[in-house]
Every structure is written in structure tokens, then in C-alpha cells.
Design a protein around this motif. Structure first.
Motif, PDB file in Angstrom:
ATOM      1  N   LEU A 146     -12.968   2.465  -5.461  1.00 46.83           N
ATOM      2  CA  LEU A 146     -12.895   1.918  -4.109  1.00 46.83           C
ATOM      3  C   LEU A 146     -14.042   0.956  -3.818  1.00 46.83           C
ATOM      4  O   LEU A 146     -13.973   0.186  -2.856  1.00 46.83           O
ATOM      5  CB  LEU A 146     -12.872   3.049  -3.085  1.00 46.83           C
ATOM      6  CG  LEU A 146     -11.628   3.960  -3.155  1.00 46.83           C
ATOM      7  CD1 LEU A 146     -11.731   5.102  -2.164  1.00 46.83           C
ATOM      8  CD2 LEU A 146     -10.359   3.163  -2.922  1.00 46.83           C
TER       9      LEU A 146
ATOM     10  N   LYS B  77      -6.347   8.641   1.170  1.00 45.37           N
ATOM     11  CA  LYS B  77      -7.170   7.731   1.982  1.00 45.37           C
ATOM     12  C   LYS B  77      -7.149   6.310   1.415  1.00 45.37           C
ATOM     13  O   LYS B  77      -7.130   5.328   2.164  1.00 45.37           O
ATOM     14  CB  LYS B  77      -8.600   8.255   2.073  1.00 45.37           C
ATOM     15  CG  LYS B  77      -8.712   9.481   2.988  1.00 45.37           C
ATOM     16  CD  LYS B  77     -10.086  10.117   2.951  1.00 45.37           C
ATOM     17  CE  LYS B  77     -10.120  11.379   3.806  1.00 45.37           C
ATOM     18  NZ  LYS B  77     -11.401  12.111   3.691  1.00 45.37           N
TER      19      LYS B  77
ATOM     20  N   TYR C 213       0.838  -1.191   0.000  1.00 49.29           N
ATOM     21  CA  TYR C 213       0.000   0.000   0.000  1.00 49.29           C
ATOM     22  C   TYR C 213       0.879   1.249   0.000  1.00 49.29           C
ATOM     23  O   TYR C 213       2.100   1.179   0.208  1.00 49.29           O
ATOM     24  CB  TYR C 213      -0.950   0.025   1.208  1.00 49.29           C
ATOM     25  CG  TYR C 213      -0.230   0.013   2.533  1.00 49.29           C
ATOM     26  CD1 TYR C 213       0.195   1.183   3.146  1.00 49.29           C
ATOM     27  CD2 TYR C 213       0.029  -1.199   3.184  1.00 49.29           C
ATOM     28  CE1 TYR C 213       0.870   1.172   4.348  1.00 49.29           C
ATOM     29  CE2 TYR C 213       0.702  -1.233   4.394  1.00 49.29           C
ATOM     30  CZ  TYR C 213       1.123  -0.039   4.971  1.00 49.29           C
ATOM     31  OH  TYR C 213       1.795  -0.057   6.153  1.00 49.29           O
TER      32      TYR C 213
ATOM     33  N   LEU D 209      -3.948   4.732   2.474  1.00 47.18           N
ATOM     34  CA  LEU D 209      -3.904   4.403   3.906  1.00 47.18           C
ATOM     35  C   LEU D 209      -4.854   3.272   4.282  1.00 47.18           C
ATOM     36  O   LEU D 209      -4.822   2.791   5.414  1.00 47.18           O
ATOM     37  CB  LEU D 209      -4.226   5.650   4.734  1.00 47.18           C
ATOM     38  CG  LEU D 209      -3.177   6.772   4.659  1.00 47.18           C
ATOM     39  CD1 LEU D 209      -3.671   8.021   5.376  1.00 47.18           C
ATOM     40  CD2 LEU D 209      -1.853   6.300   5.247  1.00 47.18           C
ATOM     41  N   THR D 210      -5.709   2.875   3.341  1.00 43.56           N
ATOM     42  CA  THR D 210      -6.643   1.770   3.619  1.00 43.56           C
ATOM     43  C   THR D 210      -6.269   0.504   2.849  1.00 43.56           C
ATOM     44  O   THR D 210      -7.131  -0.314   2.539  1.00 43.56           O
ATOM     45  CB  THR D 210      -8.098   2.177   3.298  1.00 43.56           C
ATOM     46  OG1 THR D 210      -8.164   2.667   1.948  1.00 43.56           O
ATOM     47  CG2 THR D 210      -8.575   3.254   4.252  1.00 43.56           C
ATOM     48  N   GLY D 211      -4.985   0.395   2.500  1.00 43.69           N
ATOM     49  CA  GLY D 211      -4.502  -0.875   1.962  1.00 43.69           C
ATOM     50  C   GLY D 211      -4.403  -0.980   0.467  1.00 43.69           C
ATOM     51  O   GLY D 211      -4.315  -2.082  -0.069  1.00 43.69           O
ATOM     52  N   HIS D 212      -4.410   0.150  -0.258  1.00 45.31           N
ATOM     53  CA  HIS D 212      -4.280   0.118  -1.711  1.00 45.31           C
ATOM     54  C   HIS D 212      -2.955   0.742  -2.141  1.00 45.31           C
ATOM     55  O   HIS D 212      -2.470   1.685  -1.505  1.00 45.31           O
ATOM     56  CB  HIS D 212      -5.427   0.887  -2.379  1.00 45.31           C
ATOM     57  CG  HIS D 212      -6.785   0.408  -1.972  1.00 45.31           C
ATOM     58  ND1 HIS D 212      -7.465   0.941  -0.895  1.00 45.31           N
ATOM     59  CD2 HIS D 212      -7.594  -0.560  -2.483  1.00 45.31           C
ATOM     60  CE1 HIS D 212      -8.643   0.321  -0.768  1.00 45.31           C
ATOM     61  NE2 HIS D 212      -8.741  -0.589  -1.720  1.00 45.31           N
TER      62      HIS D 212
END
Length: 573
Positions: free
Chosen positions: A391, A414, A325, A417-420
Motif C-alpha cells: 500500500l 481496506k 476496485y 475500499l480505498t481504490g485498489h
């Protein structure tokens, strides 16, 4: 794609097996090349070069020559006699890609890329009445020689001359030509041939763009080759309305609309390969200007190892793009190769177990296995809107063509920071200044610091032509402008290009990249959150091993890859 002649002993599989047995390629490389050939991507030798299995076609040529016990020749090293060249009719030379090199008594020496093709050799013997002695030469070299010595059948110069002999007469201003009359005129064969020749010549010269510009008393044609515009033969002014309208019809645009800009696409085929042209028409005071961007899949280099990365920087970049990420940013001006670098990264990551999605404006090249979305701001499909939708599509890797505003930047951060893993571009001059650019957009510094994993600035510079490269005896004073000392310059070997037919007398052929690679380390994160200046961030990055664009360019001068003028023009001190 032409089927190999049955008498040829250098068919695809046999040539591949010869190279394999000689240890020049691996079994995996041969299998990949044969798979690509079945998909119509070209001849086996050309494919092996493109995938990096062999250095160039010349290596294959020399190898085949030894196997067949015949001579190999570099056509760029010799000047041919035009009278001897013309012994082979132009249509035969073009159809079979052969050229007469010399004549010894009743024996005609002929350069051919597949000298075992008995059918072609017999045909030349019958047509010329000479015994034929084949010598082997790379296919691309023969094609260039044929274009050079036969003057380019259907070439722009020939067609423009031919226009003067036609009976077509057009009035001087666009407004006086009725739309129905224009519809008829643009179907006339000479004008169709002229526009086709403009496009074909540009593709042959490996141009990236075609410019058709209307001035008060002339039409200027320019091609962008290796990043630089080159002026071609002028077109008679009276044909401007018909030529512009012909392009519009090909791009499915409105020929009656001459007051507003228009955009379209043209699909053409050249040597059995599809090529897209992105067309932009813009009204100017003397008529409409047309720019056609040539999107040739064969001209797209999507191999990280061939973009010009120094080995240490390549390892850093490759490591970053394999992170689970975070954001990877590539910066630089328009035309600096950002999209090519991102495509190369995505191609490396494009496997069956990842979901890759891109938002582009526009989509320039299509890649199987990657879900590509064309941004259309006029209907609300902006980068930010596309990113939001991505997303909800369970992505692993996302590419956003450009972070243009706070909304797109915040969503990208964002997502990271959420795993992408997120790839994008920005228009900044160097890597360190990108940090403040993102903060100025309104993205909080702590989010920039935690989400960003690597920033890379890049430029494209022209390479010295390998055919006419020579060493400069006197060191240019311009090297001092790069910040080098007299002692450093004295130790360097400096090269330049004289200019030859292979490089259109420019001294340059092809381009390579300059890269400034800045991984975001814990020390840099602290500086970002601490609101440090760009100068402080740059100083720390250089301490940690970052090589500036200017220093990367100087290293390429040392290696004889480019000239000091190129580096000075593309980098800041």
C-alpha cells in the motif's frame, strides 16, 4: 534453439506468410509469434498454437502437406512395424525427430515435421540405403512415437536395468553411510543418470509432481499426471540413500540432515527451456520422502479463454477483473487451479499503465511487468506484512496468495475500499460459503458486502482422450447419482476413453475447469448484511443465474468433454 536449414522452404517467416496469405492467421498474430520465436520460445508453429492463432499443430501439418503436395499422417492412428522403425538409428530419429513408417520395395516412407529439409532426408537416405518418401506429421506426434517405439533412451526403465550391471553396492540403512562416502556415491554416473531420468520422464509425461517414497523394502516412484498419481517402475531399495542425497545436492540441501524437513529448488534445462523444481524432503520411519513440484512455464495455461469457462461465465469474470476496485476471490481445494486462474487474470491486466504487485507462497512462475514477492513467515514477511508494504508502493492491482487470517483479510478489504483491485484465494468448498468464512475470520459483514465484487469456486477435472474417445451404448447408472432423471439421461450422449498410448492407457488426456461464478449483486449485499445463511445466499445466487459446480460438470458431460465419474468425484450435489 536449432537454426532452420537453408534448404528448408518452410522457415519461420515463410511458413508464417503462407498461413497469413491463406487467411489462417492475422498479421498481428504472425508478428507476435515471430517476436516470441526470437526470444527462444520454440518453433513458429508451436507458438501459433499456444497463442491460439491456430487450433493445433495438425491444422498446420495438413496445410503444409497440401502446399508441398505430399501426404499427411496421424501416427496415433496406425501401428508401426518395430523392425522398419529400427531401420533409422535411434540417435538419428531423436536428433532430427523422424520415424520410419513403412517400406515399399527400396522406398522408405518417413514421417517428418519439416519434409522440405533436404539435409535430413539425404542423411536418412545415406544411412539406410533406401530411397526416402517423406510424409508430414506434427512434431509432437513424432516425438511420442519415437519415445514409444525406441523404448525411451535414457528412460527410467532402461536406467534401472543398467543399475543392476554396475559395480555400485550400498549398505541397507542411511545411518551406516558416512556423509563423505555419500558425497562420492552420488556423483557416480549411473546414479546421476537415474535421477536425471526420473526428472526427464516426468517432464515428458507432463507431470506436475514427482514422489520418491521410501518403504521398508522398496522405493516407490510416482508421477502426478492430470491430477492423479501414477506408479512408475520401482527402484532397487539399496540405492535409496544415494538417490535421496543426489536430489538434496541438486537442490543445495544438507545431506547430513535426515531428521528435519528441508525445502529447496532445482533448476534444469530440457530441450533448451528452463524448468524449475520445488523440492520438499520429509523424514519418514523408513527414510526420507521427496516431492518435487515441476514448474514448467510451457505447461502453464495463462489464457482465460482456454481454462474451460462457459461463455456467459467468462464475460462475468472478465467484467469483474476490469473493475477499478474491489476484491475478487477464487476458492477451492489445493490443486483446483486457483493460482492459474489468478495468473491468467493478471496477465490480461498486465499493461504498462498499471502497477501490479503480488505476495505469493511461494512464487511459482515469473511474469515480466509484475512485481512478485515471496512470503517468508520465518522472518516476519507474512501476507499481512507484504500487503501493508504494497500500500506504500502505489499499486493499482494487488494479488495476495491466500487470505489465511483476520489481519490479512481486513487489510485486503481496506485496500479494496480505498481504490485498489485485490485478487486472493480461500479454501472453501463453494462460492456462497466463502461469505460466512470471511465473516467467521472477524471481518465485519458490511465490509465484506461492500468490498467483495465476485467470488468464484472452481475444480479441475480430467478430459476424455480425443484419440480413444468413444460413445457408450449403455447409459451408466452412475449418472443417477448426479441428480439427473432417467428422462434426462436418455436424451444425453455419453462418452468415455478406451485407453491408448497417447493417454498412457488412462482414457484421459489433459484437464479443464469447472466454475461456479457468483457476482455480488445489490440483492446479495442485502442478504450478507442481513446475516442470511449460506443456503439463502446460494438460493438467491442461483435465481440470479449462478451455475453450480455440479451443473457445470453435467454440462461438460453433455458436451462429451469429461465422464460422470470425474464430475461425481469433484463436486457435491
Amino acid at each position: 534453439m536449432a537454426t532452420p536449414h537453408p534448404n528448408s522452404i518452410t522457415t519461420s517467416i515463410e511458413l508464417g506468410e503462407l498461413l497469413l496469405n491463406a487467411g489462417m492467421i492475422t498479421g498481428d498474430q504472425l508478428d507476435e509469434a515471430l517476436r516470441r520465436q526470437k526470444r527462444g520460445e520454440g518453433k513458429i508453429g508451436q507458438i501459433l498454437v499456444r497463442i491460439g492463432a491456430v487450433v493445433d499443430e495438425e491444422a498446420i501439418t495438413n496445410f503444409v502437406g497440401k502446399q508441398l503436395n505430399i501426404g499427411a499422417i496421424r501416427l496415433s492412428d496406425i501401428e508401426l512395424n518395430p523392425e522398419i522403425v529400427k531401420l533409422i538409428p535411434q540417435d538419428i530419429a531423436r536428433k532430427f525427430n523422424v520415424i520410419a513408417v513403412s517400406k515399399l520395395g527400396r522406398t522408405l516412407v518417413v514421417a517428418i515435421s519439416d519434409p522440405s529439409n533436404i539435409y535430413v532426408l539425404d542423411a536418412i537416405k545415406f544411412i539406410t540405403g533406401h530411397f526416402v518418401q517423406p510424409v508430414i506429421s506434427p512434431e509432437a506426434s513424432i516425438t511420442k512415437a519415437v519415445e514409444y517405439y525406441y523404448g525411451g533412451q535414457g528412460g527410467l526403465d532402461e536406467v534401472i536395468k543398467g543399475l543392476g550391471e554396475t559395480e555400485i553396492e550400498l549398505v541397507e540403512t542411511d545411518e551406516e553411510i558416512a556423509d563423505l562416502e555419500l558425497q562420492s556415491l552420488v556423483q557416480d554416473k549411473p546414479l546421476v543418470k537415474l535421477v536425471d531420468s526420473i526428472i526427464a520422464d516426468a517432464i515428458k509425461m507432463k507431470a506436475s509432481d514427482i514422489h520418491l517414497e521410501c518403504y521398508e523394502k522398496r522405493i516407490r516412484v510416482r508421477y502426478r499426471v492430470d491430477g492423479e498419481l501414477q506408479e512408475m517402475s520401482p527402484i532397487p531399495f539399496k540405492y535409496r540413500a544415494a538417490i535421496i542425497s543426489r536430489v538434496k545436492i541438486m537442490a543445495e540441501l544438507d545431506i547430513s540432515e535426515r531428521r528435519l524437513p528441508q525445502d529447496g529448488r532445482i533448476k534444469v534445462k530440457m530441450q533448451d527451456r528452463p524448468i524449475d523444481l520445488r523440492v520438499s524432503v520429509l523424514p519418514t520411519i523408513f527414510g526420507e520422502k521427496v516431492v518435487m513440484r515441476i514448474l514448467d512455464p510451457r505447461g502453464l495455461m495463462v489464457d482465460l479463454t482456454k481454462l474451460g469457462f462457459p461463455e456467459p461465465d467468462l464475460k462475468i469474470f472478465d467484467s469483474a477483473i476490469h473493475l477499478p476496485y474491489g476484491i475478487i476471490l477464487v476458492t477451492g481445494p489445493t490443486g483446483s487451479g486457483k493460482t492459474t486462474t489468478l495468473y491468467s487474470a493478471l496477465k490480461t491486466l498486465n499493461t504498462v499503465n498499471v502497477n501490479i504487485m503480488t505476495a505469493e507462497d511461494p512464487v511459482e512462475f515469473n511474469f515480466e511487468g509484475i512485481n512478485q514477492v515471496a512470503v517468508r513467515s520465518n522472518i516476519g514477511l507474512t501476507f499481512a506484512a507484504a500487503l501493508r508494504s504494497f500500500l506504500r508502493q502505489d499499486p493499482d492491482i494487488i494479488m495476495v496468495g491466500e487470505i489465511r487470517d483476520e489481519e490479512t483479510g481486513e487489510i485486503a478489504v481496506k485496500a479494496a475500499l480505498t481504490g485498489h483491485l485485490v485478487f486472493s484465494t480461500l479454501h472453501t468448498n463453494d462460492a456462497p460459503s466463502t461469505i460466512l468464512r470471511m465473516i467467521d475470520m472477524g471481518i465485519p459483514d458490511y465490509l465484506v458486502a461492500s468490498a467483495t465484487k465476485l467470488i468464484m469456486a472452481q475444480r479441475m477435472i480430467k478430459k476424455i482422450c480425443s484419440e480413444c474417445k468413444y460413445e457408450l451404448k449403455d447409459k451408466p447408472e452412475g449418472l443417477l447419482k448426479l441428480g439427473l432423471t432417467a428422462e434426462e439421461i436418455d436424451k444425453m450422449t455419453i462418452y468415455a476413453g478406451r485407453g491408448c498410448k497417447e493417454c498412457n492407457n488412462t482414457g484421459y488426456s489433459g484437464r479443464t475447469g469447472l466454475f461456479e461464478v457468483m457476482p455480488i449483486t445489490p440483492q446479495l449485499e442485502r442478504l450478507i448484511v442481513g446475516k442470511s445463511s449460506t443456503a439463502e445466499i446460494r438460493e438467491q445466487a442461483i435465481k440470479e443465474g449462478m451455475v453450480s459446480l455440479r451443473d457445470a460438470g453435467i454440462e461438460k458431460i453433455r458436451k462429451g468433454i469429461t465422464t460422470w465419474e470425474e464430475v461425481l468425484g469433484e463436486t457435491a450435489g
